[in-house]
Design a protein around this motif. Sequence first.
Motif: not given
Length: 264
Positions: A242-249
């Motif tokens: 659900s929060h892929l970009k934030q998770f990757c960061k």
Amino acid sequence: MKKFYLHSIGNGSKNLVLIHGYGFDSTIWFYLIKKLKKYYKIYVIDLPGFGKNRFFPVLKFNQLIKLISLYMPPKAIWMGWSLGGLIVNKLALTHPERISSIINVSSSPYFLKKKNWPGLEYSELLNFKNQLKKNYKLSVKNFFQEQKLNNKENVNPIYWKNFQKKMLATFSPSNLALEEGFKILCSIDLRKEIKNIKIPLLRIYGSLDLMVPKKISNLLDLCCYEPKSIIIKKASHAPFISHLKQFCKIILLFSKQLTFKKIS
């Protein structure tokens, strides 16, 4: 015995091992892998009875730990989602010299609700298992719908549709694997042992997660070595979806901090 299947992808200088949660297989990591493969060499494991290992004999928890320990790349970061967190925590306790750090995603050292411990009611977990066995594809659809509804601001309809399509195209887990996984979730309790993990450990939670309530983070921060918890707002049980970009960061920053510690 049937050969245990696992594979690696990516050309990064660091090793990253991904272990999925209950009811799903490594397909759940598809878009996360696409984002991270240029930074890591990623090892993807399907647990016995799931995905590419659907026909591999299902094992009890300690047998499972012994099996996976045979496939440990050197000094890897181990990330476990939900039930997968139990596995990486146990590996960190039994083979700390072979692990650089661990990441627990929406996981808990004990999943059932007890006095002074937030978690799932036994009846809720039993109902989830029965739903998976009765109609696996419908259960997957309901799971993805929950993740999407809890993240109204960042929904990309094509992303959600493609992700759900990929999951529905995979093998349903074996009933024996669902039964054994259910037993693991109900019986394995690492609350006392987790304080003995002496390698860096990052825990990531969703603020709206009902399966692993965010309250657990406060309890674990009191007893864990180098406590580090991150709660992703408006995320549920699968923040890496659900929060892929934030998770990757978050993952890349954690990894960078590990490198800095080694240099300094």
